[in-house]
Design a protein around this motif. Structure first.
Motif, PDB file in Angstrom:
ATOM      1  N   HIS A 189       0.633  -1.331  -0.178  1.00 44.31           N
ATOM      2  CA  HIS A 189       0.103   0.121  -0.057  1.00 44.31           C
ATOM      3  C   HIS A 189       0.704   1.384   0.078  1.00 44.31           C
ATOM      4  CE1 HIS A 189      -3.422  -2.650   1.578  1.00 44.31           C
ATOM      5  NE2 HIS A 189      -3.817  -2.222   0.490  1.00 44.31           N
ATOM      6  N   THR A 202      -0.590   3.254  -8.166  1.00 45.48           N
ATOM      7  CA  THR A 202      -1.226   3.488  -6.783  1.00 45.48           C
ATOM      8  C   THR A 202      -0.101   3.917  -6.094  1.00 45.48           C
ATOM      9  OG1 THR A 202      -1.194   1.297  -6.173  1.00 45.48           O
ATOM     10  CG2 THR A 202      -3.303   2.078  -6.867  1.00 45.48           C
ATOM     11  N   LEU A 292      -8.116  -1.668  -0.746  1.00 53.06           N
ATOM     12  CA  LEU A 292      -8.132  -0.423   0.252  1.00 53.06           C
ATOM     13  C   LEU A 292      -6.801  -0.397   1.177  1.00 53.06           C
ATOM     14  CD1 LEU A 292      -9.895   1.912   1.270  1.00 53.06           C
ATOM     15  CD2 LEU A 292     -11.030   0.266   2.626  1.00 53.06           C
ATOM     16  N   SER A 293      -6.405   0.672   1.402  1.00 52.84           N
ATOM     17  CA  SER A 293      -5.545   0.881   2.411  1.00 52.84           C
ATOM     18  C   SER A 293      -6.192   1.642   3.669  1.00 52.84           C
ATOM     19  CB  SER A 293      -4.288   1.920   2.042  1.00 52.84           C
ATOM     20  OG  SER A 293      -3.570   2.558   3.133  1.00 52.84           O
ATOM     21  N   ASN A 297      -6.791   5.552   3.564  1.00 51.33           N
ATOM     22  CA  ASN A 297      -7.729   5.664   2.648  1.00 51.33           C
ATOM     23  C   ASN A 297      -9.161   5.274   3.213  1.00 51.33           C
ATOM     24  OD1 ASN A 297      -8.746   6.926   0.225  1.00 51.33           O
ATOM     25  ND2 ASN A 297      -8.528   4.838  -0.964  1.00 51.33           N
ATOM     26  N   THR A 299     -11.891   5.593   6.588  1.00 51.97           N
ATOM     27  CA  THR A 299     -12.118   6.318   7.766  1.00 51.97           C
ATOM     28  C   THR A 299     -13.187   5.328   8.739  1.00 51.97           C
ATOM     29  OG1 THR A 299     -14.289   7.293   6.478  1.00 51.97           O
ATOM     30  CG2 THR A 299     -12.162   8.754   6.239  1.00 51.97           C
ATOM     31  N   LYS A 387      -8.553  17.151   4.992  1.00 50.60           N
ATOM     32  CA  LYS A 387      -7.859  16.175   4.530  1.00 50.60           C
ATOM     33  C   LYS A 387      -6.359  15.974   4.706  1.00 50.60           C
ATOM     34  CE  LYS A 387      -7.294  13.977  -0.142  1.00 50.60           C
ATOM     35  NZ  LYS A 387      -7.761  13.829  -1.410  1.00 50.60           N
ATOM     36  N   GLU A 394      -3.537   8.022  -2.239  1.00 47.99           N
ATOM     37  CA  GLU A 394      -4.743   7.668  -1.746  1.00 47.99           C
ATOM     38  C   GLU A 394      -5.095   8.011  -0.085  1.00 47.99           C
ATOM     39  OE1 GLU A 394      -2.983   5.680  -4.809  1.00 47.99           O
ATOM     40  OE2 GLU A 394      -2.263   5.445  -2.837  1.00 47.99           O
ATOM     41  N   VAL A 395      -5.686   9.249  -0.096  1.00 49.52           N
ATOM     42  CA  VAL A 395      -5.876   9.718   1.303  1.00 49.52           C
ATOM     43  C   VAL A 395      -7.541  10.093   1.351  1.00 49.52           C
ATOM     44  CG1 VAL A 395      -5.282  11.472   2.696  1.00 49.52           C
ATOM     45  CG2 VAL A 395      -3.422  10.468   1.372  1.00 49.52           C
ATOM     46  N   ALA A 396      -8.019   9.670   2.275  1.00 50.62           N
ATOM     47  CA  ALA A 396      -9.269   9.754   2.398  1.00 50.62           C
ATOM     48  C   ALA A 396      -9.813  10.955   3.373  1.00 50.62           C
ATOM     49  CB  ALA A 396     -10.297   8.708   3.001  1.00 50.62           C
ATOM     50  N   THR A 421      -8.992   8.844   9.262  1.00 48.63           N
ATOM     51  CA  THR A 421      -8.124   7.468   8.923  1.00 48.63           C
ATOM     52  C   THR A 421      -7.316   7.367  10.211  1.00 48.63           C
ATOM     53  OG1 THR A 421      -6.306   9.009   8.024  1.00 48.63           O
ATOM     54  CG2 THR A 421      -8.192   8.510   6.639  1.00 48.63           C
TER      55      THR A 421
END
Length: 581
Positions: A189, A202, A292-293, A297, A299, A387, A394-396, A421
């Motif tokens: 990841h 990614t 999915l990390s 990524n 929450t 954020k 890939e950051v939520a 996260t």
């Protein structure tokens, strides 16, 4: 004799006459070359031209032989030169120079259908080497009127050799670069992966492309010249330990996911970060659940770990001190909800006791004392509502209520109502123990001097001192006891959050986390672990964070502290030595 016949006779005689008399005088006439001599000259000219032609042809052949002798093997007729799309990517290294990603040479199989004599035979012979070949699809490609068709990308050397031995006309190879990840899933990841055309999809692979490599490739300005390696902040040894601990925890608690991160408390460097399930970047298509990390990524409501920020807010505002007490005897009823303690003491609690016993009532009263607007501002200041900025693509984005009301502030005080996260929570936790500086995380090497330039003072140093005391207090007397490692003074805060299913909180599905720092007197590293929906023989909701997430932190520290250069301390003053005989 006719006039025309006389004229022809005179012309024939003129070839053999050398003199013509004009008025009785002899005049020298033009000498006309004989037929035999003229044919001889023409023959010599033809021979000369043939010799010259042969010399030119042999010169060309000799030149090409020299050229082929000096050329690379892949430039022979059946293997075309690579195009610029297959330009080199930089190697990715860990902080110690260990290779995390590199290019290896390979070839891909293609066909020129207009040169294929017998498509049926070609397909049959290829199938003897490529046993999983799509027979119908390949036959359709070879029978088409196109001049180029890919048949198989990135062959092994053995496959290439076997196909070459088949000697099929119209079949060739194109040199390509294939990305290879020696560690497999260990840091998938973080490192990310590339597609079949060697483009980053990614992780840090995509980050590298976004820094200009993709633009240069689009302009045709790249080449196969090796590029300067990209070094990450990751220590692959610690990374392997973190992932190994997560794998064991998932198996033990039969959970649906787990994650962990180790952060440098003074530079913001991510030393290790793993999330399960994960995937193998050498074969990314082979994983269906590991994309999915969950660390960066995903929450989640982080539960009681948020009480750390609520208590810090109260201390930093000056409205609360460690000597203050709050009445936790009676539940709080507000907006149709009843807020009570999980294991209530039904008495007045001091601030350290609120932290130790993870009192929802006491924490809610601290938040109410500070106020809703100040609460929202404080969490924003710690970066928990915006954020996160880092290199990973890939950051939520965290979620929060559209409108903050008193009920929202109270529930958020103990970790319900805001989803962030896990990495974001750990970064905010760093600010609680490093003197109050919020440092955005990085996956690239960063010195302490460089970190100071980007750090933001978000809480008072005195507040940070108080929070270190509370973390240690909870590590010794509270739910953090299972994370203690002899000689390394681990302190932290657990969080056991009920998950939301169909809009309602359910008690048999938990998200457990533990936020820790060590050595707690002067923290060098912050560690956060979580485990999603752990299960035990006593029921799905029986595995609390103190018994699941906290031991994970302890195991990570026990195995990695020496690698990280943290020296253990024994005895009351830390001066005793551990002697083995």
């Amino acid at each position: 004799m006719s006039f025309l016949s006389r004229i022809m006779l005179l012309k024939s005689q003129a070839h053999f006459s050398t003199d013509v008399q004009r008025g009785g005088a002899v005049v020298a006439g033009p000498r006309i070359q004989g037929t035999a001599k003229r044919k001889s000259a023409m023959a010599k000219n033809r021979v000369g031209l043939m010799i010259a032609g042969f010399c030119v042809v042999y010169a060309i052949i000799g030149g090409r032989l020299v050229q082929y002798g000096q050329a690379q093997p892949e430039t022979v007729s059946s293997i075309l030169p690579a195009d610029r799309l297959m330009a080199s990517r930089p190697d990715i290294l860990d902080r110690n120079g260990e290779v995390l990603a590199t290019d290896i040479r390979t070839v891909s199989l293609f066909a020129e259908p207009h040169k294929i004599v017998d498509p049926d035979e070609a397909v049959e012979r290829l199938a003897t080497v490529l046993t999983d070949l799509d027979i119908k699809g390949t036959y359709k490609k070879l029978s088409s009127k196109s001049r180029f068709q890919w048949l198989r990308r990135q062959l092994t050397p053995k496959q290439q050799s076997q196909i070459l031995a088949l000697g099929i006309p119209g079949i060739g190879f194109r040199p390509e670069k294939r990305r290879f990840y020696p560690g497999g899933s260990t840091a998938s990841h973080i490192v990310g992966y590339v597609n079949i055309d060697n483009r980053g999809m990614t992780g840090m692979e995509k980050y590298i492309d976004n820094q200009g490599l993709a633009d240069l490739r689009a302009l045709g300005m790249t080449s196969d010249t090796p590029l300067e390696p990209v070094k990450l902040s990751i220590d692959i040894r610690v990374q392997n330990i973190v992932r190994d601990v997560l794998v064991d925890a998932m198996a033990k608690f039969k959970s649906i996911g787990a994650g962990g991160v180790v952060l440098d408390a003074h530079t913001g460097e991510v030393i290790a970060m793993a999330s399960l399930p994960d995937f193998d970047p050498n074969n990314p298509a082979g994983s269906e659940e590991g994309w999915l990390s969950r660390m960066a990524n995903g929450t989640f409501e982080m539960g009681s770990t948020f009480k750390s920020f609520t208590i810090a807010m109260g201390l930093d505002s000056g409205k609360v001190s460690l000597k203050d007490s709050f009445d936790a005897r009676y539940p709080i009823r507000i907006g149709g909800f009843t807020i009570k303690d999980f294991h209530g003491k039904n008495r007045i609690l001091t601030v350290p006791e609120i932290f130790q016993y993870s009192s929802n009532i006491g924490t809610a009263k601290v938040a109410d004392l500070v106020g809703t607007d100040a609460h929202k501002e404080f969490l924003t200041r710690l970066g928990l509502l915006t954020k996160m900025q880092t290199e990973l693509p890939e950051v939520a984005m965290p979620s929060q209520p559209r409108e903050w009301k008193k009920i929202n502030s109270i529930t958020i005080s103990f970790g319900h109502g805001v989803s962030t996260t896990p990495l974001q929570t750990a970064v905010a936790g760093v600010a609680l123990v490093n003197g109050g500086k919020l440092i955005e995380p990085t996956f690239l090497p960063r010195t302490r001097e460089q970190a100071d330039l980007v750090a933001k003072q978000v809480i008072k140093p005195s507040t940070s001192d108080d929070m270190r005391f509370l973390f240690e207090w909870n590590g010794i007397k509270g739910s953090g006891k299972n994370a203690r490692v002899e000689g390394f003074d681990v302190g932290g805060k657990t969080g056991t959050a009920d998950k939301v299913v169909n809009g309602r909180y359910v008690g048999d599905k938990n998200f457990n986390a533990f936020l820790a720092a060590f050595p707690i007197d002067n923290p060098r590293y912050v560690v956060l672990t979580f485990i999603d929906e752990p299960k035990t023989d006593k029921g799905n909701g029986a595995a609390l964070a103190g018994n699941s997430a906290a031991p994970m932190v302890g195991e990570i520290i026990r195995r990695s502290a020496a690698i990280l250069g943290v020296e253990p301390k024994f005895g009351e003053d830390g001066s005793a030595l551990l002697v083995s005989y």
